[in-house]
Design an enzyme around this catalytic site. Structure first.
Site, PDB file in Angstrom:
ATOM      1  N   TYR A  28      38.946  30.967  48.001  1.00  0.00           N
ATOM      2  CA  TYR A  28      38.281  29.884  47.296  1.00  0.00           C
ATOM      3  C   TYR A  28      39.058  29.467  46.067  1.00  0.00           C
ATOM      4  O   TYR A  28      40.029  30.112  45.683  1.00  0.00           O
ATOM      5  CB  TYR A  28      36.849  30.297  46.922  1.00  0.00           C
ATOM      6  CG  TYR A  28      36.750  31.260  45.757  1.00  0.00           C
ATOM      7  CD1 TYR A  28      37.070  32.602  45.899  1.00  0.00           C
ATOM      8  CD2 TYR A  28      36.335  30.815  44.501  1.00  0.00           C
ATOM      9  CE1 TYR A  28      36.979  33.479  44.829  1.00  0.00           C
ATOM     10  CE2 TYR A  28      36.237  31.689  43.430  1.00  0.00           C
ATOM     11  CZ  TYR A  28      36.563  33.019  43.599  1.00  0.00           C
ATOM     12  OH  TYR A  28      36.477  33.873  42.535  1.00  0.00           O
ATOM     13  N   LYS A  65      42.636  35.042  45.806  1.00  0.00           N
ATOM     14  CA  LYS A  65      41.314  34.594  45.347  1.00  0.00           C
ATOM     15  C   LYS A  65      40.367  34.611  46.550  1.00  0.00           C
ATOM     16  O   LYS A  65      40.033  33.572  47.123  1.00  0.00           O
ATOM     17  CB  LYS A  65      41.414  33.199  44.704  1.00  0.00           C
ATOM     18  CG  LYS A  65      40.288  32.938  43.693  1.00  0.00           C
ATOM     19  CD  LYS A  65      40.640  31.809  42.759  1.00  0.00           C
ATOM     20  CE  LYS A  65      39.458  31.300  41.958  1.00  0.00           C
ATOM     21  NZ  LYS A  65      38.819  32.262  41.075  1.00  0.00           N
ATOM     22  N   GLU A  71      41.312  42.868  33.929  1.00  0.00           N
ATOM     23  CA  GLU A  71      40.825  41.511  33.641  1.00  0.00           C
ATOM     24  C   GLU A  71      39.307  41.529  33.606  1.00  0.00           C
ATOM     25  O   GLU A  71      38.688  42.571  33.824  1.00  0.00           O
ATOM     26  CB  GLU A  71      41.335  40.526  34.697  1.00  0.00           C
ATOM     27  CG  GLU A  71      40.900  40.868  36.113  1.00  0.00           C
ATOM     28  CD  GLU A  71      41.499  39.942  37.165  1.00  0.00           C
ATOM     29  OE1 GLU A  71      41.838  38.789  36.844  1.00  0.00           O
ATOM     30  OE2 GLU A  71      41.609  40.392  38.320  1.00  0.00           O
ATOM     31  N   LEU A  79      44.119  38.476  39.169  1.00  0.00           N
ATOM     32  CA  LEU A  79      44.259  37.105  39.653  1.00  0.00           C
ATOM     33  C   LEU A  79      45.251  36.351  38.762  1.00  0.00           C
ATOM     34  O   LEU A  79      45.170  36.476  37.541  1.00  0.00           O
ATOM     35  CB  LEU A  79      42.891  36.408  39.588  1.00  0.00           C
ATOM     36  CG  LEU A  79      42.879  34.989  40.141  1.00  0.00           C
ATOM     37  CD1 LEU A  79      42.852  35.019  41.662  1.00  0.00           C
ATOM     38  CD2 LEU A  79      41.683  34.209  39.620  1.00  0.00           C
TER      39      LEU A  79
HETATM   40  N1  PLP Z   1      40.172  36.722  36.865  1.00  0.00           N
HETATM   41  C1  PLP Z   1      39.171  36.689  37.761  1.00  0.00           C
HETATM   42  C2  PLP Z   1      38.789  37.924  38.476  1.00  0.00           C
HETATM   43  C3  PLP Z   1      38.496  35.489  38.001  1.00  0.00           C
HETATM   44  O1  PLP Z   1      37.506  35.448  38.902  1.00  0.00           O
HETATM   45  C4  PLP Z   1      38.863  34.329  37.275  1.00  0.00           C
HETATM   46  C5  PLP Z   1      38.189  33.060  37.500  1.00  0.00           C
HETATM   47  O2  PLP Z   1      37.202  32.947  38.154  1.00  0.00           O
HETATM   48  C6  PLP Z   1      39.897  34.424  36.347  1.00  0.00           C
HETATM   49  C7  PLP Z   1      40.551  35.632  36.170  1.00  0.00           C
HETATM   50  C8  PLP Z   1      40.339  33.212  35.582  1.00  0.00           C
HETATM   51  O3  PLP Z   1      41.068  32.386  36.440  1.00  0.00           O
HETATM   52  P1  PLP Z   1      41.236  30.851  36.137  1.00  0.00           P
HETATM   53  O4  PLP Z   1      41.846  30.757  34.780  1.00  0.00           O
HETATM   54  O5  PLP Z   1      42.174  30.365  37.177  1.00  0.00           O
HETATM   55  O6  PLP Z   1      39.893  30.244  36.188  1.00  0.00           O
END
Ligand code: PLP
Length: 277
Positions: free
Chosen positions: A32, A144, A177, A201
């Protein structure tokens, strides 16, 4: 005859809506993206589609034309006519009788939602609390994927503790994270965050935070923090598409510095606005 039951209703298998047979539901077999728009323009569209293509490739969904998905997303965004929107979409491997081994001719399913993103200035002005949770996720958090059960459990645990976000701590005692955000600290005049490996991620917001840090002369070290380091950091913050930068003022119940958003964090928030403009 194969039979199915949905809540209280018994039916023949042939009568089951294919949405119930989606491999996303059975196995989390899909990937996603979440994008956002500011004032009618989608932020970092190319970055999101590059990451989406990488996720599809990593789980070997090969029959999807990413350019076609991009057109679908833009068409829906146009139709929604929401200036500040959150755009969620996923692709699953398809629907079929539950079998770990997917049939070769499955047709991937696409699903999208667009909703209005309401600004919450309190989060930015006052900051949030975070609490730690063991990183019980798999070894490919760079994908993701729809498998988010550990993230859901972590967020629920944080909520029970009165925290806004959970941050994962891995078996080596390092913060990876947030449950749905990237995690940053400012320690001894340096911006610290986990290096980009398969265990986190590749956050899009993280990329722009690092650019913003560079622009304001804040050096970055891609080195994970331990919870102990986080508790005595000068500043902490989270980064995520839907909210960009959110100051963290409490870590596992411990106030961070004077428990107010830090000066570098505020500068980064301001610098980030330039990317939006
Ligand atoms: N880390 C995780 C596990 C996430 O689910 C998300 C966003 O949903 C992020 C980091 C931040 O990612 P982004 O900056 O692309 O929204």
């Amino acid at each position: 005859m194969q039979l199915a039951m949905i809540n209280d209703k018994i039916m023949a298998m042939e009568d089951v809506d294919s949405a119930y047979l989606d491999r996303g539901l059975f196995f989390g077999d899909g990937v996603y993206e979440v994008l956002r728009s500011y004032n009618g323009k989608i932020f970092a569209l190319d970055d999101h589609f590059t990451r989406f293509a990488n996720s599809l490739k990593a789980i070997e969904i090969t029959s999807v034309d990413v350019a076609d998905i991009r057109s679908k997303v833009l068409k829906a965004f146009d139709k929604a006519a929401i200036a500040n929107a959150k755009i969620y979409f996923h692709i699953t491997r398809g629907s079929g009788v539950r079998d770990h081994l997917p049939k070769a001719d499955l047709k991937p399913n696409f699903f999208l939602t667009i909703s209005e993103l309401k600004d919450n200035p309190k989060l930015k002005n006052e900051g949030v609390a975070v609490s730690t949770y063991p990183d019980i996720r798999w070894k490919r958090c760079d994908i993701k994927s729809l498998n988010l059960l550990p993230n859901v459990l972590a967020k629920g645990d944080a909520d029970k503790k009165g925290a806004w976000e959970a941050v994962f701590v891995n078996d080596d005692g390092l913060i990876t994270e947030g449950s749905s955000s990237a995690f940053f600290g400012i320690v001894k005049g340096k911006l610290r965050t986990s290096p980009l490996k398969a265990n986190i991620l590749p956050s899009i917001t993280r990329k722009y935070v690092e650019l913003a840090a560079n622009n304001i002369g804040l050096p970055t070290a891609e080195k994970s923090l331990t919870p102990k380091e986080a508790q005595v950091a000068d500043e902490l913050f989270l980064a995520v598409t839907t909210k960009d930068i959110i100051p963290v003022v409490k870590f596992d119940g411990q106030p961070i510095a004077d428990a107010k958003p830090g000066k570098w964090t505020k500068l980064l928030i301001e610098e980030f606005k330039k990317f939006i403009a």
